[in-house]
Design a protein around this motif. Sequence first.
Motif, short mmCIF file in Angstrom:
data_model
loop_
_atom_site.label_atom_id
_atom_site.label_comp_id
_atom_site.label_asym_id
_atom_site.label_seq_id
_atom_site.Cartn_x
_atom_site.Cartn_y
_atom_site.Cartn_z
N LEU A 5 106.52 10.06 26.71
CA LEU A 5 106.39 8.63 26.42
C LEU A 5 107.25 8.31 25.21
CD1 LEU A 5 104.97 5.85 26.85
CD2 LEU A 5 103.20 6.65 25.26
N VAL A 6 108.10 7.29 25.32
CA VAL A 6 108.88 6.80 24.19
C VAL A 6 108.25 5.50 23.71
CG1 VAL A 6 111.14 6.08 23.34
CG2 VAL A 6 110.97 7.85 25.11
N ARG A 99 114.00 3.63 32.33
CA ARG A 99 113.34 3.35 33.61
C ARG A 99 114.02 4.11 34.74
NH1 ARG A 99 112.16 -2.85 35.19
NH2 ARG A 99 110.57 -2.54 33.57
N ARG A 100 115.35 4.14 34.72
CA ARG A 100 116.09 4.85 35.76
C ARG A 100 115.78 6.34 35.75
NH1 ARG A 100 120.25 7.97 36.82
NH2 ARG A 100 120.69 8.34 34.62
N ARG A 101 115.62 6.89 34.53
CA ARG A 101 115.34 8.32 34.40
C ARG A 101 113.87 8.65 34.66
NH1 ARG A 101 118.57 10.45 28.96
NH2 ARG A 101 120.59 9.47 29.42
N GLY A 102 113.04 7.64 34.80
CA GLY A 102 111.63 7.88 35.03
C GLY A 102 110.88 8.30 33.78
N ILE A 103 111.38 7.92 32.61
CA ILE A 103 110.72 8.24 31.34
C ILE A 103 109.89 7.03 30.92
CG2 ILE A 103 111.02 8.85 28.92
CD1 ILE A 103 113.70 10.12 29.66
N PRO A 104 108.57 7.15 30.87
CA PRO A 104 107.74 6.02 30.46
C PRO A 104 108.05 5.58 29.04
CG PRO A 104 106.42 7.73 31.50
CD PRO A 104 107.77 8.33 31.23
N TYR A 105 107.93 4.29 28.79
CA TYR A 105 108.14 3.76 27.45
C TYR A 105 107.21 2.58 27.22
CZ TYR A 105 110.92 0.14 29.82
OH TYR A 105 111.34 -0.88 30.64
N VAL A 133 102.76 -2.71 28.97
CA VAL A 133 103.40 -1.71 28.11
C VAL A 133 103.67 -2.27 26.72
CG1 VAL A 133 104.44 -0.56 30.09
CG2 VAL A 133 105.77 -2.27 28.85
N VAL A 134 102.98 -3.34 26.37
CA VAL A 134 103.15 -3.97 25.06
C VAL A 134 101.83 -3.89 24.30
CG1 VAL A 134 103.60 -6.14 23.85
CG2 VAL A 134 104.97 -5.52 25.86
N GLU A 161 99.48 12.99 25.36
CA GLU A 161 99.14 13.59 24.08
C GLU A 161 100.13 13.13 23.01
OE1 GLU A 161 96.59 15.54 23.22
OE2 GLU A 161 95.78 15.30 25.25
N PRO A 162 99.65 12.91 21.79
CA PRO A 162 100.55 12.45 20.72
C PRO A 162 101.78 13.32 20.54
CG PRO A 162 98.27 12.22 20.01
CD PRO A 162 98.24 12.95 21.34
N ARG A 163 101.62 14.62 20.64
CA ARG A 163 102.76 15.52 20.42
C ARG A 163 103.83 15.37 21.50
NH1 ARG A 163 98.59 18.83 22.23
NH2 ARG A 163 98.95 19.80 24.27
N ASP A 164 103.47 14.77 22.63
CA ASP A 164 104.42 14.59 23.73
C ASP A 164 105.09 13.22 23.72
OD1 ASP A 164 103.89 17.14 24.77
OD2 ASP A 164 102.14 16.40 25.85
N CYS A 165 104.83 12.44 22.66
CA CYS A 165 105.45 11.13 22.51
C CYS A 165 106.67 11.23 21.59
CB CYS A 165 104.46 10.13 21.89
SG CYS A 165 102.97 9.84 22.88
N LEU A 166 107.50 10.22 21.64
CA LEU A 166 108.61 10.08 20.70
C LEU A 166 108.64 8.63 20.25
CD1 LEU A 166 111.12 11.34 19.30
CD2 LEU A 166 112.47 10.45 21.23
#
Length: 218
Positions: A5-6, A99-105, A133-134, A161-166
Amino acid sequence: MKPQLVIFDNDGVLVDSEPTAHRVLSEYLTELGFPFTLEESYRHFLGNAARNIHTVVADRYGGTLPADFTARCHERVFTAFKQGLDAVQGADTVLTELRRRGIPYCLASSSDHAWIDLTLDRTGLRPLLPPGVVFSAQDVGGVGKPAPDLFLHAAASFGTEPRDCLVVEDSPNGVRAAKAAGMPVVGYTALTPASRLIGATSFITRLTGILDHLDHDR
């Protein structure tokens, strides 16, 4: 490792609102008899919740702002935004590519939803940032950065998980909040020098640099 998650800050990271907001704020404070230059406004208030302005004014001048200061300041800023507001260069490119890469944000801001909604609508970013997502400090009882609550709420909403976010942040308080949440954070230095973003794990000078950062994590 690629983040699950970004999390983006809004003002100054996705939306180029800071110059206008701080110009209006510094002018209004000066009008009230508490002079602040534009540079001082950035230094003292960038990334701070509105209530902290009262504290800074009291500490610096021993004065008290009007009870309706926040509401009136927001009215002035909203009026200025309606006259013109742009997305940060590359914001739509970055969100579209994620979105194209399938990375949630998602977006996580200390501002209230009315402020966020106006900025997204005026800049045309709303289609890329629907309500789900806001996240606002309003969603966590008004507790904004540097407390970690907002970022933890965003992560929990995605089951991440927090550690998996950026986190991508441009303010000292935003970086502190991310670190307190146990999240790695990239410092965006368009307005704030890297020396003030203590705790950031890396830095970018342009928003599209986050894509290069993610490429390195593949």
